[in-house]
Motif scaffolding. Structure first.
Motif, PDB file in Angstrom:
ATOM      1  N   UNK A 130       0.837  -1.203   0.000  1.00  0.00           N
ATOM      2  CA  UNK A 130       0.000   0.000   0.000  1.00  0.00           C
ATOM      3  C   UNK A 130       0.873   1.254   0.000  1.00  0.00           C
ATOM      4  N   UNK A 131       1.893   1.276   0.850  1.00  0.00           N
ATOM      5  CA  UNK A 131       2.791   2.427   0.893  1.00  0.00           C
ATOM      6  C   UNK A 131       3.515   2.626  -0.442  1.00  0.00           C
ATOM      7  N   UNK A 132       3.826   1.529  -1.100  1.00  0.00           N
ATOM      8  CA  UNK A 132       4.489   1.629  -2.405  1.00  0.00           C
ATOM      9  C   UNK A 132       3.602   2.369  -3.400  1.00  0.00           C
ATOM     10  N   UNK A 133       2.310   2.058  -3.397  1.00  0.00           N
ATOM     11  CA  UNK A 133       1.385   2.730  -4.324  1.00  0.00           C
ATOM     12  C   UNK A 133       1.145   4.177  -3.901  1.00  0.00           C
ATOM     13  N   UNK A 134       1.119   4.428  -2.601  1.00  0.00           N
ATOM     14  CA  UNK A 134       0.974   5.800  -2.127  1.00  0.00           C
ATOM     15  C   UNK A 134       2.167   6.642  -2.579  1.00  0.00           C
ATOM     16  N   UNK A 135       3.365   6.086  -2.457  1.00  0.00           N
ATOM     17  CA  UNK A 135       4.573   6.799  -2.892  1.00  0.00           C
ATOM     18  C   UNK A 135       4.495   7.130  -4.378  1.00  0.00           C
ATOM     19  N   UNK A 136       4.001   6.197  -5.173  1.00  0.00           N
ATOM     20  CA  UNK A 136       3.852   6.429  -6.606  1.00  0.00           C
ATOM     21  C   UNK A 136       2.888   7.575  -6.878  1.00  0.00           C
ATOM     22  N   UNK A 137       1.789   7.629  -6.125  1.00  0.00           N
ATOM     23  CA  UNK A 137       0.807   8.704  -6.299  1.00  0.00           C
ATOM     24  C   UNK A 137       1.421  10.066  -5.951  1.00  0.00           C
ATOM     25  N   UNK A 138       2.166  10.113  -4.846  1.00  0.00           N
ATOM     26  CA  UNK A 138       2.827  11.355  -4.449  1.00  0.00           C
ATOM     27  C   UNK A 138       3.791  11.819  -5.538  1.00  0.00           C
ATOM     28  N   UNK A 139       4.578  10.902  -6.056  1.00  0.00           N
ATOM     29  CA  UNK A 139       5.558  11.242  -7.096  1.00  0.00           C
ATOM     30  C   UNK A 139       4.872  11.781  -8.352  1.00  0.00           C
ATOM     31  N   UNK A 140       3.740  11.213  -8.691  1.00  0.00           N
ATOM     32  CA  UNK A 140       3.058  11.644  -9.915  1.00  0.00           C
ATOM     33  C   UNK A 140       2.438  13.030  -9.777  1.00  0.00           C
ATOM     34  N   UNK A 141       1.939  13.348  -8.579  1.00  0.00           N
ATOM     35  CA  UNK A 141       1.424  14.701  -8.387  1.00  0.00           C
ATOM     36  C   UNK A 141       2.570  15.705  -8.403  1.00  0.00           C
ATOM     37  N   UNK A 142       3.698  15.322  -7.831  1.00  0.00           N
ATOM     38  CA  UNK A 142       4.883  16.178  -7.850  1.00  0.00           C
ATOM     39  C   UNK A 142       5.345  16.407  -9.285  1.00  0.00           C
ATOM     40  N   UNK A 143       5.278  15.380 -10.109  1.00  0.00           N
ATOM     41  CA  UNK A 143       5.659  15.507 -11.521  1.00  0.00           C
ATOM     42  C   UNK A 143       4.753  16.496 -12.240  1.00  0.00           C
ATOM     43  N   UNK A 144       3.445  16.437 -11.956  1.00  0.00           N
ATOM     44  CA  UNK A 144       2.516  17.396 -12.556  1.00  0.00           C
ATOM     45  C   UNK A 144       2.900  18.820 -12.175  1.00  0.00           C
ATOM     46  N   UNK A 145       3.248  19.023 -10.908  1.00  0.00           N
ATOM     47  CA  UNK A 145       3.673  20.353 -10.478  1.00  0.00           C
ATOM     48  C   UNK A 145       4.888  20.832 -11.254  1.00  0.00           C
ATOM     49  N   UNK A 146       5.856  19.941 -11.455  1.00  0.00           N
ATOM     50  CA  UNK A 146       7.055  20.297 -12.224  1.00  0.00           C
ATOM     51  C   UNK A 146       6.704  20.656 -13.663  1.00  0.00           C
ATOM     52  N   UNK A 147       5.793  19.893 -14.258  1.00  0.00           N
ATOM     53  CA  UNK A 147       5.367  20.167 -15.636  1.00  0.00           C
ATOM     54  C   UNK A 147       4.707  21.536 -15.726  1.00  0.00           C
ATOM     55  N   UNK A 148       3.793  21.820 -14.799  1.00  0.00           N
ATOM     56  CA  UNK A 148       3.086  23.100 -14.817  1.00  0.00           C
ATOM     57  C   UNK A 148       4.045  24.266 -14.586  1.00  0.00           C
ATOM     58  N   UNK A 149       5.002  24.067 -13.690  1.00  0.00           N
ATOM     59  CA  UNK A 149       5.994  25.117 -13.439  1.00  0.00           C
ATOM     60  C   UNK A 149       6.793  25.390 -14.704  1.00  0.00           C
ATOM     61  N   UNK A 150       7.210  24.341 -15.401  1.00  0.00           N
ATOM     62  CA  UNK A 150       7.964  24.498 -16.637  1.00  0.00           C
ATOM     63  C   UNK A 150       7.161  25.208 -17.709  1.00  0.00           C
ATOM     64  N   UNK A 151       5.895  24.876 -17.829  1.00  0.00           N
ATOM     65  CA  UNK A 151       5.027  25.523 -18.829  1.00  0.00           C
ATOM     66  C   UNK A 151       4.858  27.003 -18.494  1.00  0.00           C
ATOM     67  N   UNK A 152       4.696  27.310 -17.202  1.00  0.00           N
ATOM     68  CA  UNK A 152       4.546  28.700 -16.784  1.00  0.00           C
ATOM     69  C   UNK A 152       5.793  29.520 -17.110  1.00  0.00           C
ATOM     70  N   UNK A 153       6.939  28.960 -16.842  1.00  0.00           N
ATOM     71  CA  UNK A 153       8.192  29.658 -17.123  1.00  0.00           C
ATOM     72  C   UNK A 153       8.368  29.878 -18.629  1.00  0.00           C
ATOM     73  N   UNK A 154       7.967  28.887 -19.400  1.00  0.00           N
ATOM     74  CA  UNK A 154       8.093  28.969 -20.858  1.00  0.00           C
ATOM     75  C   UNK A 154       7.187  30.043 -21.434  1.00  0.00           C
ATOM     76  N   UNK A 155       6.021  30.233 -20.802  1.00  0.00           N
ATOM     77  CA  UNK A 155       5.033  31.167 -21.338  1.00  0.00           C
ATOM     78  C   UNK A 155       4.973  32.492 -20.580  1.00  0.00           C
TER      79      UNK A 155
END
Length: 209
Positions: free
Chosen positions: A183-208
């Motif tokens: 269960x913790x393994x899947x929770x960690x994966x979920x946390x990482x994926x939301x963090x990745x979305x934040x990084x993507x959005x930050x990159x798009x904001x900087x680009x635009x």
């Protein structure tokens, strides 16, 4: 339907925000799932319904991207945001599925707090999407996401350490350790994926900017 040569800005951002609202609902159900006495079967059913609805939105975004010649953001950025949000929803579903299948004997505080952090990170990503639509910066939300990610990493270490520090009395104890490890393994994966979305959005904001 033919190609559109005009950027349907409102449609893309509306779909992103609709997609994020599904994520927030799923994350809310995830928090409920880790409360004592939760109706696991019903909560997981609701998460599955939301995941199916999210898949429809993801396909709509992909279709709009293929039919729009000029887009409000770079095509790869639209694709990345879409896929990232879909990945988060799949990760939340994976956590809920394991909770339903494994049926742990009791809830654990680190898991409860991690679920709350996932919800918080998803909410902040929604604020970043709103900022992106208005061509504003989302620095405050990005900082919040990073803090929640940092706290989640600590909680995961505490949660896993707690598992292996417990006294092994019988087979049931060992089985409980195995269940929560998955269960913790899947929770960690979920946390990482939301963090990745934040990084993507930050990159798009900087680009635009």
């Amino acid at each position: 339907m033919g190609f559109s040569f005009f950027p349907r800005t409102v449609k893309f951002f509306r779909l992103f925000e609709e997609q994020n609202r599904k994520l927030q609902r799923a994350a809310g159900h995830l928090c409920t799932l880790f409360e004592d006495g939760a109706d696991t079967e019903e909560v997981c059913k609701q998460v599955n319904i939301i995941e199916s609805e999210g898949n429809v939105i993801s396909r709509n975004i992909a279709r709009e991207l293929s039919l729009t010649f000029i887009t409000p953001l770079d095509r790869e950025d639209i694709h990345d945001i879409n896929v990232s949000q879909e990945d988060i929803l799949n990760a939340i579903k994976a956590v809920s599925t394991r909770m339903e299948v494994y049926e742990p004997s009791r809830m654990r505080y680190p898991a409860k707090k991690l679920a709350q952090n996932i919800r918080g990170m998803v909410e902040e990503s929604g604020k970043m999407l709103a900022c992106l639509a208005c061509n504003k910066t989302g620095e405050t939300s990005m900082e919040r996401i990073r803090w929640l990610k940092y706290e989640s990493e600590t909680l995961l270490l505490v949660g896993i350490g707690e598992l292996y520090d417990c006294e092994v009395k019988d087979y049931g104890t060992i089985l409980e350790i195995v269940k929560w490890s998955h269960i913790y393994d899947r929770i960690e994966s979920a946390v990482d994926r939301v963090d990745t979305l934040g990084d993507i959005l930050e990159g798009v904001m900087l680009k635009n900017a």
